[in-house]
Scaffold this active site. Structure first.
Site, PDB file in Angstrom:
ATOM      1  N   HIS A   1      -8.794  -9.303   2.713  1.00 57.15           N
ATOM      2  CA  HIS A   1      -7.896  -8.173   2.444  1.00 57.15           C
ATOM      3  C   HIS A   1      -8.288  -7.013   3.368  1.00 57.15           C
ATOM      4  O   HIS A   1      -9.274  -6.331   3.144  1.00 57.15           O
ATOM      5  CB  HIS A   1      -7.997  -7.744   0.977  1.00 57.15           C
ATOM      6  CG  HIS A   1      -6.849  -6.898   0.511  1.00 57.15           C
ATOM      7  ND1 HIS A   1      -6.022  -6.218   1.375  1.00 57.15           N
ATOM      8  CD2 HIS A   1      -6.392  -6.612  -0.734  1.00 57.15           C
ATOM      9  CE1 HIS A   1      -5.098  -5.557   0.684  1.00 57.15           C
ATOM     10  NE2 HIS A   1      -5.312  -5.786  -0.603  1.00 57.15           N
TER      11      HIS A   1
ATOM     12  N   HIS B   1      -3.635  -1.889   3.133  1.00 61.40           N
ATOM     13  CA  HIS B   1      -3.256  -1.024   2.010  1.00 61.40           C
ATOM     14  C   HIS B   1      -4.254   0.067   1.664  1.00 61.40           C
ATOM     15  O   HIS B   1      -4.302   0.546   0.540  1.00 61.40           O
ATOM     16  CB  HIS B   1      -2.979  -1.878   0.756  1.00 61.40           C
ATOM     17  CG  HIS B   1      -1.945  -2.921   0.984  1.00 61.40           C
ATOM     18  ND1 HIS B   1      -1.824  -4.031   0.182  1.00 61.40           N
ATOM     19  CD2 HIS B   1      -0.985  -3.042   1.924  1.00 61.40           C
ATOM     20  CE1 HIS B   1      -0.840  -4.786   0.627  1.00 61.40           C
ATOM     21  NE2 HIS B   1      -0.302  -4.205   1.687  1.00 61.40           N
TER      22      HIS B   1
ATOM     23  N   TYR C   1      -7.617  -0.068   1.563  1.00 62.31           N
ATOM     24  CA  TYR C   1      -8.884  -0.456   0.958  1.00 62.31           C
ATOM     25  C   TYR C   1      -9.990  -0.449   2.033  1.00 62.31           C
ATOM     26  O   TYR C   1      -9.765   0.013   3.143  1.00 62.31           O
ATOM     27  CB  TYR C   1      -8.737  -1.803   0.254  1.00 62.31           C
ATOM     28  CG  TYR C   1      -7.777  -1.739  -0.909  1.00 62.31           C
ATOM     29  CD1 TYR C   1      -8.094  -1.006  -2.052  1.00 62.31           C
ATOM     30  CD2 TYR C   1      -6.532  -2.366  -0.860  1.00 62.31           C
ATOM     31  CE1 TYR C   1      -7.203  -0.916  -3.122  1.00 62.31           C
ATOM     32  CE2 TYR C   1      -5.636  -2.279  -1.922  1.00 62.31           C
ATOM     33  CZ  TYR C   1      -5.979  -1.554  -3.038  1.00 62.31           C
ATOM     34  OH  TYR C   1      -5.102  -1.448  -4.099  1.00 62.31           O
TER      35      TYR C   1
END
Length: 353
Positions: free
Chosen positions: A156, A159, A161
């Site tokens: 990931h 977004h 993070y």
């Protein structure tokens, strides 16, 4: 409208999929103290049994302080959590599906004032020792995924993070080797994460990375304002070992740069030559942000999606809210039973079924 192109096989390295439909990773935060339950296994297995080609789990966190911002986000480390994930992947395989965990660190994104109790880790303030251990923990979780029998792993990096906080000049003000004025310089942390994961899982295991231009902190920001800047961002990741780029947009049909109707996934494929996944309001009229305000949205046809897939803009299609609402979504599309597809209700965000 023919949806036949969505149901052609896909093969890359060790990954063989029966079709092009991917279940997008969506945070559910319903794993008891980080341990996925039988209900979680059933939730994913239900989609596997109904023609989803590849399932990407909700974000699962590495073994670092404050790697998550809600208690029931699942862990991807520790005996108990990994045993839970073993049950998940076995259930998915038994129902004819393929699956990968999304490996995550939330960075400085406090969800509630009382959790976690430790300070959130920030791209700008982590020590070099913190960074090296974080890289090692990403690799350890990825190796666990392979050892448990998962088919792929996804990093990931989107977004807003932690990995994305290194990419973004608004949150990365470092003056050492993990900072810099350019997106290429600020990509070093992500590059080192990818390299460590590649070393841990070997050459044949497929690595996906999820990226976005937009951030939860600023929906309008862009890391790459031109195709040339996107090359500086993506090519080092490819060289480090990324196989598939998962390109997150709020609306998949929106062009990334002026002068072309290619979306983010289209540009990523053109630049890197690697397979890409498109995502963003697939099968629905409105983007996902309205759901957090309690608003639903009507279903949409798939003509624009299949047109872009058929001309080769991207290789795989991630479906989010439509699959939350209806586990049978992919099966209905395959059977051309699009009249039976459901509108999306925001109530589906809080239900696990």
């Amino acid at each position: 409208m023919s949806t036949e192109s969505l149901f052609t096989p896909f093969k890359y390295k060790n990954l063989e999929l029966k079709n092009r439909i991917v279940m997008a990773p969506m945070t559910r935060a319903q794993s008891d103290n980080g341990v996925p339950t039988q209900q979680i296994a059933d939730y994913y297995a239900r989609r596997a049994a109904a023609e989803v080609g590849l399932i990407l789990s909700e974000g699962t966190v590495i073994n670092r302080p404050a790697s998550k911002n809600m208690q029931n986000i699942p862990d991807f480390y520790g005996t108990e959590a990994l045993n839970g994930w073993k049950n998940v992947i076995d259930s998915v395989h038994e129902n004819g599906g393929k699956m990968g965990p999304q490996i995550w660190h939330v960075g400085d994104t406090r969800s509630t004032p009382d959790y976690p109790a430790v300070d959130m880790e920030q791209a700008s303030t982590m020590t070099l020792e913190d960074i090296q251990d974080t890289i090692a923990q990403f690799a350890a979780s990825a190796k666990s995924a392979k050892d448990l029998g998962f088919d792929v792993v996804e990093i990931h990096g989107a977004h807003g993070y932690l990995i994305d906080q290194f990419f973004w000049e608004g949150t990365n003000t470092r003056s050492d080797e993990y900072g810099g004025k350019t997106i290429k310089e600020r990509s070093r942390f992500a590059v080192d994460v990818v390299k460590a994961i590649r070393a841990a899982v070997g050459e044949d295991f497929t690595i996906i990375i999820r990226l976005s231009q937009w951030k939860q902190q600023d929906y309008l920001v862009k890391l790459a304002n031109t195709p040339e800047e996107m090359e500086e961002w993506l090519l080092p990741l490819k060289e480090a070992g990324v196989d598939i780029f998962h390109c997150s947009q709020r609306r998949f049909w929106e062009p990334e740069f002026e002068g072309s109707d290619l979306n983010f996934a289209g540009w990523a494929k053109k630049i890197t030559g690697q397979p890409t996944i498109t995502v963003g309001s697939v099968g629905l009229e409105g983007d996902f942000m309205a759901a957090f305000g309690g608003q639903g949205t009507e279903k949409a046809d798939l003509t624009e999606l299949t047109k872009r897939l058929e001309r080769g803009d991207f290789d795989l299609v991630a479906v989010g809210r439509a699959l939350l609402q209806d586990p049978e979504w992919a099966k209905k599309v395959k059977e051309q039973n699009t009249e039976a597809l459901l509108d999306f209700s925001a109530e589906s965000l809080g239900v696990l079924y």
